[in-house]
Design a protein around this motif. Structure first.
Motif, short mmCIF file in Angstrom:
data_model
loop_
_atom_site.label_atom_id
_atom_site.label_comp_id
_atom_site.label_asym_id
_atom_site.label_seq_id
_atom_site.Cartn_x
_atom_site.Cartn_y
_atom_site.Cartn_z
N VAL A 52 0.89 -1.17 0.05
CA VAL A 52 -0.19 0.09 -0.03
C VAL A 52 0.70 1.35 0.04
O VAL A 52 0.81 2.30 -0.69
CB VAL A 52 -0.95 0.17 1.38
N LEU A 53 1.99 1.34 0.86
CA LEU A 53 2.56 2.57 0.87
C LEU A 53 3.54 2.55 -0.27
O LEU A 53 3.60 3.84 -0.94
CB LEU A 53 3.86 2.26 2.19
N LEU A 54 3.78 1.61 -0.92
CA LEU A 54 4.74 1.54 -2.32
C LEU A 54 3.47 2.06 -3.43
O LEU A 54 3.98 3.04 -4.23
CB LEU A 54 5.29 0.09 -2.76
N ASP A 55 2.55 1.44 -3.62
CA ASP A 55 1.41 1.89 -4.53
C ASP A 55 1.00 3.26 -4.33
O ASP A 55 0.98 3.91 -5.33
CB ASP A 55 0.30 0.91 -4.19
N LEU A 56 0.82 3.65 -3.03
CA LEU A 56 0.06 5.14 -2.83
C LEU A 56 1.57 6.21 -3.20
O LEU A 56 1.25 7.14 -3.81
CB LEU A 56 -0.19 5.33 -1.56
N ALA A 73 -1.34 6.50 -13.93
CA ALA A 73 -0.65 6.30 -12.44
C ALA A 73 -1.43 5.16 -11.68
O ALA A 73 -0.28 4.52 -10.89
CB ALA A 73 -0.77 7.76 -11.94
N ASN A 74 -2.52 5.00 -11.69
CA ASN A 74 -3.06 3.96 -11.06
C ASN A 74 -2.64 2.51 -11.37
O ASN A 74 -2.12 1.67 -10.54
CB ASN A 74 -4.64 3.93 -11.00
N VAL A 75 -2.63 2.21 -12.58
CA VAL A 75 -2.17 1.16 -13.20
C VAL A 75 -0.76 0.62 -12.99
O VAL A 75 -0.46 -0.30 -12.53
CB VAL A 75 -2.53 1.01 -14.68
N LEU A 76 0.18 1.86 -13.17
CA LEU A 76 1.61 1.79 -12.66
C LEU A 76 1.81 1.36 -11.41
O LEU A 76 2.57 0.53 -10.97
CB LEU A 76 2.32 2.65 -13.61
N SER A 77 1.30 2.21 -10.50
CA SER A 77 1.66 2.26 -8.84
C SER A 77 0.99 0.88 -8.35
O SER A 77 1.58 0.01 -7.76
CB SER A 77 1.00 3.37 -8.21
N THR A 78 -0.25 0.45 -9.02
CA THR A 78 -0.99 -0.64 -8.54
C THR A 78 0.12 -2.10 -8.95
O THR A 78 0.24 -2.78 -8.09
CB THR A 78 -2.25 -0.95 -8.83
N SER A 79 0.80 -1.96 -10.13
CA SER A 79 1.35 -3.17 -10.64
C SER A 79 2.79 -3.14 -9.87
O SER A 79 3.05 -4.25 -9.39
CB SER A 79 1.70 -2.89 -12.27
#
Length: 158
Positions: A52-56, A73-79
């Protein structure tokens, strides 16, 4: 070997076979399935917290600093968070290192459900209702985390 000796040695017989997909190697002589389940949940939550910390953090950088569209940004961070969580869960939570590619693809497929859910939430709350995408993203994370634990436990690391 007598049934009593087999149970003491950790071998299960028909009457004391594990339930709910538990395997004999998952429980030791002093711990039961509930203890293991609780340990897995706590470890999964800690691993999930790192994801979560990395994703956010990645989302905030990609959206606010790099200026990427919120959905990209959501797709890249979630991946990035999914990959982090797969590695840590394989090592520490579920202790499964066999078939890493199959497990990763399953784990990522479960992760895609999180991307899809967050996509819908961003579209509805950010685009539709004008709520800051940063708040929507942060608010979606606990819901996604709980849903994915159940799927990953039963499918990705079964």
């Amino acid at each position: 070997m007598a049934t009593e000796d087999m149970v003491q040695a950790g071998t299960r017989t028909g009457t004391d076979a594990p339930a709910d997909g538990d395997t004999p190697q998952d429980t030791g002589p002093r711990t039961g399935p509930r203890t293991r389940d609780l340990r897995q949940l706590i470890t999964y939550a800690l691993v999930g917290g790192s994801g979560v910390l990395l994703d956010l953090g990645a989302f905030l950088l990609l959206y606010n600093v790099a200026g990427l569209h919120e959905q990209v940004a959501n797709v890249l961070s979630t991946s990035l968070g999914i990959t982090n969580n797969f590695v840590l869960n394989a090592l520490f939570t579920f202790g499964r290192r066999d078939r890493p590619l199959v497990r990763y693809l399953r784990f990522y497929a479960v992760g895609l459900t999180g991307i899809a859910l967050t996509f819908v939430l961003l579209a509805v709350f950010s685009r539709g209702l004008g709520i800051d995408p940063n708040l929507v993203k942060a608010g979606s994370l606990p819901l996604v985390l709980v849903f994915q634990f159940a799927l990953n436990r039963k499918w990705s690391f079964a």
